[in-house]
Scaffold this motif. Structure first.
Motif, PDB file in Angstrom:
ATOM      1  N   ILE A   1       0.833  -1.205   0.000  1.00 10.23           N
ATOM      2  CA  ILE A   1       0.000   0.000   0.000  1.00 10.23           C
ATOM      3  C   ILE A   1       0.864   1.249   0.000  1.00 10.23           C
ATOM      4  O   ILE A   1       0.573   2.214  -0.718  1.00 10.23           O
ATOM      5  CB  ILE A   1      -0.979  -0.027   1.191  1.00 10.23           C
ATOM      6  CG1 ILE A   1      -2.015  -1.136   0.971  1.00 10.23           C
ATOM      7  CG2 ILE A   1      -1.659   1.327   1.388  1.00 10.23           C
ATOM      8  CD1 ILE A   1      -2.873  -1.442   2.175  1.00 10.23           C
ATOM      9  N   ILE A   2       1.932   1.245   0.771  1.00 10.53           N
ATOM     10  CA  ILE A   2       2.824   2.406   0.802  1.00 10.53           C
ATOM     11  C   ILE A   2       3.478   2.615  -0.556  1.00 10.53           C
ATOM     12  O   ILE A   2       3.539   3.738  -1.063  1.00 10.53           O
ATOM     13  CB  ILE A   2       3.870   2.273   1.921  1.00 10.53           C
ATOM     14  CG1 ILE A   2       3.187   2.457   3.270  1.00 10.53           C
ATOM     15  CG2 ILE A   2       5.012   3.270   1.740  1.00 10.53           C
ATOM     16  CD1 ILE A   2       4.076   2.194   4.460  1.00 10.53           C
ATOM     17  N   GLN A   3       3.959   1.543  -1.160  1.00 12.88           N
ATOM     18  CA  GLN A   3       4.585   1.647  -2.478  1.00 12.88           C
ATOM     19  C   GLN A   3       3.593   2.192  -3.498  1.00 12.88           C
ATOM     20  O   GLN A   3       3.913   3.104  -4.269  1.00 12.88           O
ATOM     21  CB  GLN A   3       5.112   0.277  -2.912  1.00 12.88           C
ATOM     22  CG  GLN A   3       5.864   0.302  -4.225  1.00 12.88           C
ATOM     23  CD  GLN A   3       6.403  -1.079  -4.570  1.00 12.88           C
ATOM     24  OE1 GLN A   3       5.778  -2.091  -4.279  1.00 12.88           O
ATOM     25  NE2 GLN A   3       7.553  -1.104  -5.198  1.00 12.88           N
ATOM     26  N   GLN A   4       2.389   1.657  -3.509  1.00 13.28           N
ATOM     27  CA  GLN A   4       1.375   2.124  -4.448  1.00 13.28           C
ATOM     28  C   GLN A   4       0.949   3.558  -4.138  1.00 13.28           C
ATOM     29  O   GLN A   4       0.710   4.351  -5.047  1.00 13.28           O
ATOM     30  CB  GLN A   4       0.176   1.179  -4.434  1.00 13.28           C
ATOM     31  CG  GLN A   4       0.506  -0.178  -5.023  1.00 13.28           C
ATOM     32  CD  GLN A   4      -0.616  -1.199  -4.839  1.00 13.28           C
ATOM     33  OE1 GLN A   4      -1.563  -0.989  -4.088  1.00 13.28           O
ATOM     34  NE2 GLN A   4      -0.487  -2.320  -5.536  1.00 13.28           N
TER      35      GLN A   4
ATOM     36  N   LEU B   1       1.154   6.725  -6.570  1.00 15.68           N
ATOM     37  CA  LEU B   1      -0.052   7.511  -6.791  1.00 15.68           C
ATOM     38  C   LEU B   1       0.194   8.979  -6.445  1.00 15.68           C
ATOM     39  O   LEU B   1      -0.176   9.882  -7.194  1.00 15.68           O
ATOM     40  CB  LEU B   1      -1.196   6.940  -5.950  1.00 15.68           C
ATOM     41  CG  LEU B   1      -2.558   7.598  -6.085  1.00 15.68           C
ATOM     42  CD1 LEU B   1      -3.106   7.385  -7.487  1.00 15.68           C
ATOM     43  CD2 LEU B   1      -3.518   7.005  -5.056  1.00 15.68           C
ATOM     44  N   GLY B   2       0.857   9.214  -5.307  1.00 18.63           N
ATOM     45  CA  GLY B   2       1.166  10.580  -4.894  1.00 18.63           C
ATOM     46  C   GLY B   2       2.092  11.293  -5.857  1.00 18.63           C
ATOM     47  O   GLY B   2       1.908  12.480  -6.150  1.00 18.63           O
ATOM     48  N   GLN B   3       3.063  10.564  -6.388  1.00 15.31           N
ATOM     49  CA  GLN B   3       3.981  11.167  -7.347  1.00 15.31           C
ATOM     50  C   GLN B   3       3.240  11.538  -8.628  1.00 15.31           C
ATOM     51  O   GLN B   3       3.417  12.632  -9.160  1.00 15.31           O
ATOM     52  CB  GLN B   3       5.135  10.223  -7.657  1.00 15.31           C
ATOM     53  CG  GLN B   3       6.168  10.839  -8.572  1.00 15.31           C
ATOM     54  CD  GLN B   3       7.388   9.943  -8.748  1.00 15.31           C
ATOM     55  OE1 GLN B   3       7.560   8.960  -8.035  1.00 15.31           O
ATOM     56  NE2 GLN B   3       8.226  10.298  -9.680  1.00 15.31           N
TER      57      GLN B   3
ATOM     58  N   GLY C   1       0.767  15.753 -11.972  1.00 18.12           N
ATOM     59  CA  GLY C   1      -0.428  16.285 -12.626  1.00 18.12           C
ATOM     60  C   GLY C   1      -0.786  17.664 -12.113  1.00 18.12           C
ATOM     61  O   GLY C   1      -1.096  18.575 -12.883  1.00 18.12           O
ATOM     62  N   VAL C   2      -0.730  17.833 -10.798  1.00 20.81           N
ATOM     63  CA  VAL C   2      -1.014  19.134 -10.203  1.00 20.81           C
ATOM     64  C   VAL C   2       0.045  20.128 -10.643  1.00 20.81           C
ATOM     65  O   VAL C   2      -0.265  21.263 -11.008  1.00 20.81           O
ATOM     66  CB  VAL C   2      -1.072  19.032  -8.659  1.00 20.81           C
ATOM     67  CG1 VAL C   2      -1.055  20.412  -8.016  1.00 20.81           C
ATOM     68  CG2 VAL C   2      -2.300  18.257  -8.230  1.00 20.81           C
ATOM     69  N   SER C   3       1.290  19.695 -10.636  1.00 19.72           N
ATOM     70  CA  SER C   3       2.387  20.561 -11.045  1.00 19.72           C
ATOM     71  C   SER C   3       2.200  21.024 -12.482  1.00 19.72           C
ATOM     72  O   SER C   3       2.344  22.208 -12.781  1.00 19.72           O
ATOM     73  CB  SER C   3       3.716  19.832 -10.895  1.00 19.72           C
ATOM     74  OG  SER C   3       4.763  20.628 -11.371  1.00 19.72           O
TER      75      SER C   3
END
Length: 167
Positions: free
Chosen positions: A129-132, A136-138, A143-145
């Motif tokens: 979950i942390i890896q995914q 996902l966060g990156q 996308g936001v950037s």
């Protein structure tokens, strides 16, 4: 932008070992230590360290084109071993934080959860979950950037602010 996401994690790696609040009894510290072990904190900390290190390595390699292998070796041989050796200090600090913020009874309840079938499943699934989540966060940050950078950069320049070449 990636480095901005890494900053809180990097700051957490610098927590002092003396974060243990004065007056905490040994039983609470031991319960907090047990909780950390049951939760698989050491493995998760190492996984996070490796992930953050890879991202830093990518940034360093980007700044040194054609020398990627040298950068990888430098990180592998000099940074990662020292950072891993410092993880027990981080663990002691976080253990102290749990002991300072939770009562013995609360720590017992958390220990009970981590000993339960769903708690064991959480520990088993957490690395995945942390890896995914990091991936996902990156992707989210990129996308936001991409959506916000042009407007942000224009507004910053209008205010006379200098911008780094790469965040």
């Amino acid at each position: 932008m990636r480095i901005l996401l890494l900053a809180p994690l990097l700051m957490s790696l610098l927590l002092p070992a003396h974060a243990i609040a004065k007056g905490d009894d040994g039983a609470r510290i031991e319960k907090a230590r047990t909780l950390m072990e049951l939760a698989g904190a050491a493995g998760l900390a190492d996984q996070t360290l490796v992930s953050v290190t890879r991202q830093a390595e990518e940034l360093l390699a980007h700044e040194n084109p054609g020398r990627e292998a040298e950068v990888t070796a430098l990180v592998r041989d000099h940074f990662l071993p020292k950072a891993r050796a410092a993880l027990p200090e981080l663990s002691r600090g976080i253990t102290g934080l749990y002991a300072a913020h939770f009562t013995a009874a609360e720590l017992d309840q958390m220990i009970g959860f981590y000993k339960s079938p769903v708690g064991r499943k959480l520990v088993t699934m957490s690395p995945t979950i942390i890896q995914q989540s990091m991936a996902l966060g990156q992707a989210w940050a990129e996308g936001v950037s991409d959506k916000a950078w042009d407007s942000f950069a224009k507004a910053a320049r209008e205010r006379g602010l200098s911008l780094p070449k790469r965040l």
